[in-house]
Design an enzyme around this catalytic site. Structure first.
Site, PDB file in Angstrom:
ATOM      1  N   LYS A 110       0.857  -1.199   0.000  1.00 58.04           N
ATOM      2  CA  LYS A 110       0.000   0.000   0.000  1.00 58.04           C
ATOM      3  C   LYS A 110       0.883   1.235   0.000  1.00 58.04           C
ATOM      4  CE  LYS A 110      -3.781   2.093   2.724  1.00 58.04           C
ATOM      5  NZ  LYS A 110      -4.690   1.903   3.867  1.00 58.04           N
ATOM      6  N   SER A 150      -9.736   2.516   3.172  1.00 65.73           N
ATOM      7  CA  SER A 150      -8.823   3.231   2.306  1.00 65.73           C
ATOM      8  C   SER A 150      -7.941   2.277   1.484  1.00 65.73           C
ATOM      9  CB  SER A 150      -7.940   4.179   3.095  1.00 65.73           C
ATOM     10  OG  SER A 150      -7.097   3.472   3.968  1.00 65.73           O
ATOM     11  N   SER A 178     -10.080   0.277   7.397  1.00 69.22           N
ATOM     12  CA  SER A 178      -9.492   0.367   6.058  1.00 69.22           C
ATOM     13  C   SER A 178      -8.860  -0.890   5.493  1.00 69.22           C
ATOM     14  CB  SER A 178      -8.463   1.507   6.021  1.00 69.22           C
ATOM     15  OG  SER A 178      -9.133   2.740   6.134  1.00 69.22           O
TER      16      SER A 178
END
Lengths: 95, 490, 484
Positions: free
Chosen positions: B78, B159, B183
């Site tokens: 990420k 997210s 998230s």
């Protein structure tokens, strides 16, 4: 809780985020909505409850007083948008 | 999806050790998949050259007899984890040129375990969002499609939307995510994969772009519970560079997957059944309870009374911490700089142009709730309610061993839906936020499909540092669900 | 009556509180492992943590914590076994994180007291608190026409902020407070107190009130004054400024000001015009600091004898005056030097020689106690030679001058130069005879009543004996000779 334009201007100033004059009203509306939402907490009875700033149950760990970092000026300056003679440079500040 | 890209990490590990294929084979097939799947916009920075180099090194290590826990496995990182020499943006314009000179502890751990990074995955800007629609680099598209209208683009959740989409579409075998209010779990649910947010303090936060310091946790996202257990084992560990890192031993998470949950008590919180909970989600939840009963566990109704205040509490604490954590993005030492006549003007212009709307909103709310005159009424109040939420769980865990809830209030929605009111968007995290407030481990696994053929997830919550029981229960449910469908076309 | 300023409407009292920022002596910074050494190449002593890069986290330095505890104990202050680090949020180019890690509601040290010694007697000045915080980097505004340059070497160095209660009432008291605090910090070795290098900086909070009033009026803060003299000047200027404003019907607004040492004036800081809302909240990257009471006790047991204690002991043990004792104990090095000289010797002699000739030589040489112009051992030996009669006081001064020049011991010099004093009456008589015989007219003058001329004879005999004649004996013998 309702925020007006001048309150938003003050907060934006504290946060150093320029908000165009035209956007102030809309932003004030959005923020007011959010504040209204989070205000529901005022109804919760929290007498005698201690605030919880961390879920970690440990005490603060400490480190030994040895120099094991630094000496990396080049790496520290590598991403600087503006630099000179080993310094970061910014628009001049007048005291 | 080629044969290689549809393998699980466990299967790939097996194949590699048997010599059926090489790390180079795996990496090459994933590079092809990433190429074909670019329409999902899951990546911000692809690093195929670097990946090929690392894959070759992995094969060399294997030949020399060194095999790490994730040796040769292609993963995605990420873009919130600082990676040395590789651009790290946090999906923000304000960092779109930032090249860290250091590597985050978690991504370093994964590299040390022999994994191969395919690149940096897309996310909501600064990890703030539940749909991956706030990224400066454009929204991520969920590889799952509605049966009734496959042309509609759906969100992957957020997210960690890029991570979830990439794993679901077979572009990577596993990915790192971070979870502050949901998230990892919520996008895992939207994309039909498994994701776990470990106990706060399990994974080091050093080198991860900070959003809300008392809530942020890194965690693995993969297609199976076992894969998550394997990844988690390499990600966790005490880090002296992070003062909030827990000084606890790392168990062997994989060996906890015994399949035996007889006698376990599973809490079903009555407050997680709000008015208007979709019947499909209720049905999946009930099915989950049934699977657990079949496996010898006992459902127990529990009460977590402070649940309804969790969202408001979160949206005071997280913005407050982020308003301070994001003050360092000022154009002086890295990232975007927009000129100004004075230092303050430079700050104000840089941050106005560099941050997106959601980030700005949260910074402003955070600034407000910490400000003079409001600190007690908002911030302190929220920290008190937070303690009530944590106490609720602590109480519940006196009588149960894990808690089972839905992960999200809906399946993946369409891009363009639900964006008018920030608060409506925030409701996506209503089931996951309380777990974060209490710092507990929470896992989401896909438990079924809704009427549109979209995945629905269930969440398993455990005691502090009891990821083992959470994983064990999840695997039992995973087997019972038989969920193995892939998004169409993958 | 104390220090009062005369205004048009009457007398005014000045109320002063001081906030001193003391850089902690430690090898590395408060929350990072970068070096704290002064004067390095720009940005060479900077960790990614100090530079506020994304994802960086603080880890506290154990020694800095100990130094703060040591300082608190040295100020007779309460040590808080639990304290909390808080973020002080504001924007400035030398503050990379956009916040300073400091302590707000729960500092590591609570209330204490510091005693200052004035002519009228001692005064206790209250200490409000001491807390640990990060120092900021340095901005240079004069290197470029339109840019300021930022060096983060100092960013993250540990500071102890020591806040006094508003108990001081004059620039003199303020000066004494800073000097005493500096002295204690140097004794404890928790701060080197170097104001020129900036390891000790002082902010003065000043307000005034009419004599007799007990109210606390609005105060102004004068920031970062780096010498005691300037602090005193700044306080006086600021107090007068307040009085002028009040007497002309105006009001004083709380503000932060700078002292212009060239003009001798304070002026408003433009950059601080923004309403300051620091939005303090506990730093979520750091858990509360909990101290082991055993650790605190160990530090307490290890404290050196501090100036006040030492002064009282010097007065009692060595019979020194309060003034002399005060001068000697201001620095531990000078107190230790004195004791090395005075122990087992004549205290008065030791005191006179150390406070007098030695200090004069020290100041003139520009040296410090690390490498004094004369060692304590040698000075002690000199005193021994006076005490046992080998040297007269006068001769000793000559020997001292030779010691300064050559670095040799007094006994070596006495041997070398044959500088023993002459105490043999016969020898002195003989010298007197010589001078008397050579100066009959002067003898006549003395006999005629010009007693002052006896001093001339003293000088002549001294000269002829190369200064070695014992003065007391010489005076006695001469007096006898000229007795009518």
């Amino acid at each position: 809780m309702s925020l007006d334009k001048s309150a938003v201007r003050t907060i934006a100033d504290l946060a150093r985020i320029r908000v165009p004059e035209d956007d102030l009203d809309h932003l004030a509306g959005e923020l007011s909505n959010i504040l209204t939402f989070i205000e529901q907490l005022s109804a919760v009875d929290t007498d005698g409850v201690a605030p919880m700033t961390s879920v970690a149950a440990v005490g603060l760990p400490m480190r030994a007083d040895v120099v094991n970092d630094g000496g990396i000026a080049e790496a520290v300056l590598a991403n600087a948008p503006d630099k000179a003679e080993g310094f970061f440079s910014v628009p001049k500040v007048v005291e | 999806m080629s044969k290689l890209t549809s393998l699980t990490i466990a299967e790939a590990r097996d194949g590699l050790s048997k010599g059926e294929f090489t790390a180079l084979d795996l990496t090459e097939s994933h590079i092809k998949a990433i190429d074909a799947g670019r329409g999902l916009n899951a990546f911000i920075t692809e690093t195929p050259e670097l990946a090929l180099e690392k894959a070759k090194e992995s094969d060399a290590r294997r030949r020399a007899g060194t095999v790490g826990a994730l040796e040769g496995i292609p993963l995605g990182i990420k873009d919130l984890f600082c990676t040395k020499g590789v651009r790290t943006t946090a999906a923000s314009h304000i960092l779109d040129t930032f090249i860290p000179q250091y590597e985050s502890t978690v991504s370093a751990n994964l590299a040390n375990a022999g994994s191969v990074s395919m690149g940096k995955l897309n996310l909501d800007e600064f990890a703030m969002g539940s749909a991956n629609i706030t990224s400066y680099f454009g929204p991520v598209i969920n590889p799952w499609k509605r049966r009734s209208d496959p042309s509609v683009q759906l969100v992957p959740g957020g997210s960690s939307g890029g991570s979830a989409a990439a794993v679901a579409a077979g572009l990577v075998m596993g990915a790192t995510g971070t979870d502050t209010g949901g998230s990892i779990r919520q996008p895992a649910s939207f994309c039909g994969i498994v994701g776990i947010k470990p106990t706060y303090g399990r994974c080091s936060r050093w080198g991860i772009v900070a959003f809300a310091s008392s809530l942020d946790q890194a965690g693995p996202m993969a297609r199976t519970v076992r894969d998550c257990a394997i990844m988690l084992g390499s990600m966790v560990g005490h880090d002296p560079k992070d003062s909030t890192s827990a000084p606890v031993a790392v168990p062997n998470f994989e060996s906890a997957l015994t399949g035996d949950i007889r006698g376990l008590k599973v809490g079903i919180p009555k407050e997680y059944r709000p008015d208007g909970l979709s019947p499909e989600i209720q049905a999946v939840w009930d099915r989950g309870v049934a699977w657990l009963k079949d496996a010898g566990a006992t459902p127990v109704e529990i009460s977590l009374p402070a649940t309804k205040y969790a969202l408001a509490t979160y949206y005071i604490i997280a913005p407050a911490e982020c308003s301070s954590n994001l003050a360092r993005y000022d154009g002086v030492r890295f990232g975007l700089r927009v000129e100004g006549k004075s230092l303050d003007e430079m700050y104000a212009n840089t941050r106005a142009e560099g941050f997106g709307a959601e980030v700005k909103r949260r910074i402003l709310i955070g600034t407000y709730v910490l400000s003079h005159g409001y600190y007690d009424a908002y911030y302190i109040k929220a920290q008190k309610v937070r303690r009530l939420i944590a106490d609720d769980f602590a109480n519940a865990f006196k009588t149960v061993d894990v808690i089972l809830t839905p992960t999200a209030p809906s399946a993946a929605f369409a891009l363009g839906e639900k964006i008018d009111d920030p608060v409506t968007m925030w409701l996506n995290d209503i089931f996951t936020i309380p777990t974060s407030m209490a710092g507990l481990p929470g896992l989401s696994l896909p438990a079924g499909l809704d009427g549109e053929g979209l995945p629905l997830g269930l969440q398993v919550i455990g005691r502090p540092f009891d990821e083992e029981t959470v994983l064990k229960v999840a695997e039992v449910m995973e087997k019972a669900s038989g969920f193995s469908t892939r998004p169409k076309g993958v | 009556m104390g220090y009062l300023l005369q205004g048009d409407t009457g007398d005014w009292e000045v109320v002063i509180g001081l906030e001193v920022h003391a850089q902690v002596i430690s090898n590395s910074k408060l929350f990072s492992g970068a070096s704290t050494v002064f004067g390095g190449e720009p940005n060479d002593q900077v960790s990614f943590v100090d530079a506020g890069f994304p994802g960086m986290l603080p880890v506290i330095n154990a020694r800095c914590v100990e130094q703060a505890v040591r300082t608190g104990l040295g100020l007779n202050a309460k040590i808080n076994l639990t304290s909390v680090f808080a973020r002080k949020n504001y924007f400035y180019a030398d503050l990379p994180q956009g916040y300073q890690i400091s302590q707000y509601e729960l500092p590591i040290v609570g209330e204490g007291v510091l005693t200052i010694d004035m002519a009228e007697g001692s005064k206790a000045v209250g200490i409000e608190r001491l807390h640990l915080e990060q120092d900021a980097g340095k901005s240079l505004h004069d290197q470029h026409p339109s840019k300021s340059y930022i060096d983060l070497n100092r960013s993250g160095v540990a500071l102890m902020e020591i806040v006094s209660k508003p108990d001081m009432r004059s620039p003199e008291e303020a000066g004494l407070y800073i000097a005493k605090l500096r002295s204690i910090l140097r004794y404890l070795e928790t701060c080197d107190g170097n104001m020129q290098e900036g390891s000790l900086r002082c902010d003065a909070n000043v307000s005034v009130r009419p004599v007799g009033s007990t109210e606390l009026r609005t105060r102004c803060e004068i920031k970062n004054v780096n010498s005691i003299r300037f602090v005193q000047q700044a306080i006086e200027y600021e107090a007068r400024r307040h009085i002028e404003v009040y007497e002309s019907g105006g009001t004083i607004h709380q503000e932060t000001r700078l002292f212009d040492s060239v003009k001798g004036e304070t002026r408003s800081m433009r950059s601080k015009e923004h309403a300051h809302d620091y939005r303090y909240f506990p730093d979520p990257d750091l858990l509360p600091l909990t101290l082991d009471p055993k650790m605190v006790e160990t530090i307490k047991q290890s404290l050196p004898e501090l100036p006040d204690e030492k002064k009282q002991r010097f007065i009692a043990e060595y019979g020194l005056s309060a003034y002399d004792a005060g001068v000697l104990v201001a620095e531990k090095a000078s107190a230790d030097f004195f004791e090395a000289v005075a122990k087992g010797r004549d205290h008065k002699l030791a005191s006179n020689w150390v406070s007098g000739d030695f200090f004069a030589a020290l100041n003139a040489s520009g040296k410090t106690f690390d490498a004094p112009p004369v060692s304590a051992k040698n000075l002690g030996e000199l005193i021994d030679l006076i005490s046992d009669g080998t040297l007269s006081g006068r001769l000793a001064k000559d020997v001292f001058a030779l010691m300064l020049e050559s670095g040799k011991s007094p006994s070596a010099l006495v041997e070398e130069k044959g500088l023993r004093q002459v105490t043999d009456t016969g020898a002195i008589e003989a010298a007197i005879d010589q001078v008397i015989a050579a100066n009959p007219d002067k003898v006549a003058d003395v006999m005629a009543g010009k007693d002052k001329l006896i001093g001339w004879f003293v000088g002549q005999v001294m000269k002829s004996t190369q200064g070695k004649a014992n003065p007391a004996m010489l005076n006695e013998l001469l007096a006898k000779r000229f007795q009518k």
